[in-house]
Design an enzyme around this catalytic site. Structure first.
Site, PDB file in Angstrom:
ATOM      1  N   ASP A 139       0.849  -1.286   0.137  1.00 14.09           N
ATOM      2  CA  ASP A 139       0.149  -0.110  -0.004  1.00 14.09           C
ATOM      3  C   ASP A 139       0.855   1.114   0.030  1.00 14.09           C
ATOM      4  OD1 ASP A 139      -2.669   1.424   0.105  1.00 14.09           O
ATOM      5  OD2 ASP A 139      -3.139   0.283   1.765  1.00 14.09           O
ATOM      6  N   ASP A 155     -10.047   3.379  -3.707  1.00 18.43           N
ATOM      7  CA  ASP A 155     -10.584   2.167  -3.001  1.00 18.43           C
ATOM      8  C   ASP A 155     -12.115   2.087  -3.719  1.00 18.43           C
ATOM      9  OD1 ASP A 155      -8.375   2.136  -1.578  1.00 18.43           O
ATOM     10  OD2 ASP A 155      -9.348   2.022   0.340  1.00 18.43           O
TER      11      ASP A 155
END
Ligand code: GLA
Length: 399
Positions: free
Chosen positions: A158, A213
Site C-alpha cells: 500500500d 478504493d
C-alpha cells in the site's frame, strides 16, 4: 489524445491492435518473476472484514474456498489485508498480533497451503499502513526475507504515510527485495493510480491499482471502470491493471449490477479477488445462490483468465450509456460485452464489423444465460437490463 478517443478503440483491424498492445507492453520490461501469467484470483479480507482479521477467520475462509467450489474455479490466493501486524522486535522483524494470530503467521500459511491454496499478506511502502500499523519503509529486505520464510506467495503493498517518498523508486526497491528473497512472490502494487503506475509499474510489479478504493455501490464501479479502461494497452501476461477487489456478495448492489461488476472485471483482465464473506457462499439462501452464480461462472472466469492476456476495450459508446466492449481471446474468439449503464432496459447490438469479427457467420454463447446460438450472421442483438450486461463469446464460423 482526448479521453473519449483514447477509450474508444476504432477496430479497423483488431489483429493490429493486439500486436501493438503486446509489443508496447513488453518493450523495456525488467520485471519478470514468471508469476501471474493470467490475472491473479483469490480472496482478500479488506472489503468485508476491514481490520477484523484473525487466524481463525483465515482458516475458515481457506476451508470454505476448498469446499465451496472457489478453489476449483481458480481462486487461489487467500490474502490478509491490513491489521495483522502490531510492532517490530528488537531486530526489526515484524510481529503479528499475538491475540488474533497465536503462533504467528507461518503456521497459518502452512494451513492455507495444506488446503491447496496460496497465501498472501499486506504491507505498506511508507512508514505506517493505512490503519497505522508498522510499514515496510527502511525494512524492505528484512520484510521480504521474513515473508519468504513464512511461505508467503503474494504481497500487496500500500501507499499510506509515504509523504516525500518517490513511488517509482520505492516500489522498485521492494521489487528487488522480493526477488532477492528467493521465493516466488506475486507483487501487488497499491498506490491507487496516484503516480501514473501504468507508465512504470509493468516493469516493477505483477499488478497495480489504477484507482482509489472500491465501494459497494454502483457509482463506484462506474467511476473505476471509466478510469481503469483507459489503460488497456498496458496490460499483458505478468502485468495487470488492478481496478481493486470485488464487492460481489457484499449486499450494496443489485444482482444485475454485481453481474456487470464481475463481467467488466473479466473483460478488463482484472485480478479477481473476492471481497465478500465466502464462509456463507454455500448457504441455501437466495443471496448466497446469486453470489455463487456470479463468482463461480466459469464462462466469465475463462474470459478473465484467457492466456492471450489482452485487456478488453470499449469499441462503441454511442449514446454514452450503451457501451460495447471487446476482448480478443487465444482461440480466435472474442468476448463481447453489451453494457447498459442507463436506467432503462435497451436493445443493443454486437455488429461483426464493429467488434472486429471477420467471418461470414459466428457461433455465439451467452455467458450468463449459458445458451449457444449458431449460424449468426452480421450482428447479434439482445435486450440488456438497466445497469446490466449481456456477455457473449463469439467464435468465427462458416469460412
Ligand atoms: C488502502 C487500500 C485498501 C486497503 C486499505 C487497508 O485504502 O487501498 O485496499 O488495503 O488501505 O488499510
Amino acid at each position: 489524445m482526448p479521453t473519449l478517443l483514447r477509450r474508444i478503440v476504432p477496430l479497423a483491424s483488431l489483429a493490429v491492435v493486439v500486436t501493438l498492445s503486446a509489443g508496447a507492453g513488453r518493450a523495456g520490461s525488467r520485471h519478470d518473476n514468471g508469476l501471474a501469467r493470467t490475472p491473479p484470483m483469490g480472496w482478500n479480507s479488506w472489503n468485508h472484514f476491514g481490520c477484523n482479521v484473525s487466524a481463525a477467520l483465515i482458516r475458515d475462509v481457506a476451508d470454505a474456498m476448498a469446499a465451496n467450489g472457489m478453489r476449483d474455479a481458480g481462486y487461489q490466493y487467500v490474502t490478509i489485508d491490513d491489521c495483522w501486524q502490531v510492532a517490530r522486535d528488537s531486530k526489526g522483524v515484524i510481529i503479528a498480533d499475538s491475540t488474533r494470530f497465536p503462533g504467528g503467521i507461518k503456521p497459518l500459511a502452512d494451513y492455507v497451503h495444506s488446503k491447496g491454496l496460496k497465501f498472501g499478506i499486506y504491507t505498506d511502502a511508507g512508514r505506517r499502513t493505512c490503519e497505522g500499523r508498522p510499514g515496510s519503509y527502511g525494512y524492505e529486505e528484512l520484510d521480504a526475507r521474513t515473508y519468504a520464510s513464512w511461505g508467503v506467495d503474494y504481497v500487496k503493498i500500500d501507499w499510506c504515510n509515504a509523504e516525500g517518498i518517490d513511488a517509482r523508486t520505492q516500489y522498485a526497491k521492494l521489487r528487488d527485495a522480493l526477488l532477492k528473497s528467493g521465493r516466488p512472490i506475486v507483487f501487488s502494487i497499491c498506490e491507487w493510480g496516484s503516480n501514473r503506475p501504468w507508465e512504470w509499474a509493468p516493469a516493477v510489479g505483477n499488478l497495480w491499482r489504477t484507482t482509489g478504493d472500491i465501494q459497494d455501490r454502483w457509482n463506484s464501479v462506474l467511476t473505476i471502470v471509466n478510469l481503469s479502461s483507459q489503460y488497456w494497452h498496458v496490460a499483458k501476461p505478468g502485468a495487470w491493471n488492478d481496478p481493486d477487489m470485488l464487492e460481489v456478495g457484499n449486499g450494496g448492489m443489485t444482482r444485475d449490477e454485481y453481474r456487470s461488476h464481475f463481467s467488466l472485471w473479466a473483460m478488463m483482465a482484472a485480478p479477481l479477488m473476492a471481497g465478500n464473506d465466502v464462509r456463507t457462499l454455500a448457504d441455501s439462501t437466495r443471496q448466497a445462490a446469486a453470489t455463487r452464480d456470479i463468482l463461480l461462472n466459469r464462462d466469465v472466469i475463462a474470459v478473465d483468465q484467457d492466456s492471450l492476456g489482452v485487456q478488453g476495450m470499449i469499441v462503441a459508446d454511442n449514446p454514452p450509456d450503451l457501451q460495447v466492449w471487446v476482448k480478443p481471446l487465444a482461440d480466435g474468439s472474442r468476448a463481447v460485452l453489451l453494457f447498459n449503464r442507463a436506467s432503462v432496459p435497451s436493445s443493443m447490438t454486437a455488429d461483426f464489423g464493429r467488434i472486429g469479427l471477420v467471418a461470414r457467420e459466428a457461433r455465439v454463447r451467452d455467458l450468463w444465460a449459458h445458451k449457444d446460438t449458431s449460424g449468426v450472421t452480421a450482428r447479434y442483438t439482445a435486450t440488456v437490463p438497466s445497469h446490466g450486461v449481456v456477455m457473449l463469446r463469439m467464435w468465427p464460423a462458416g469460412d
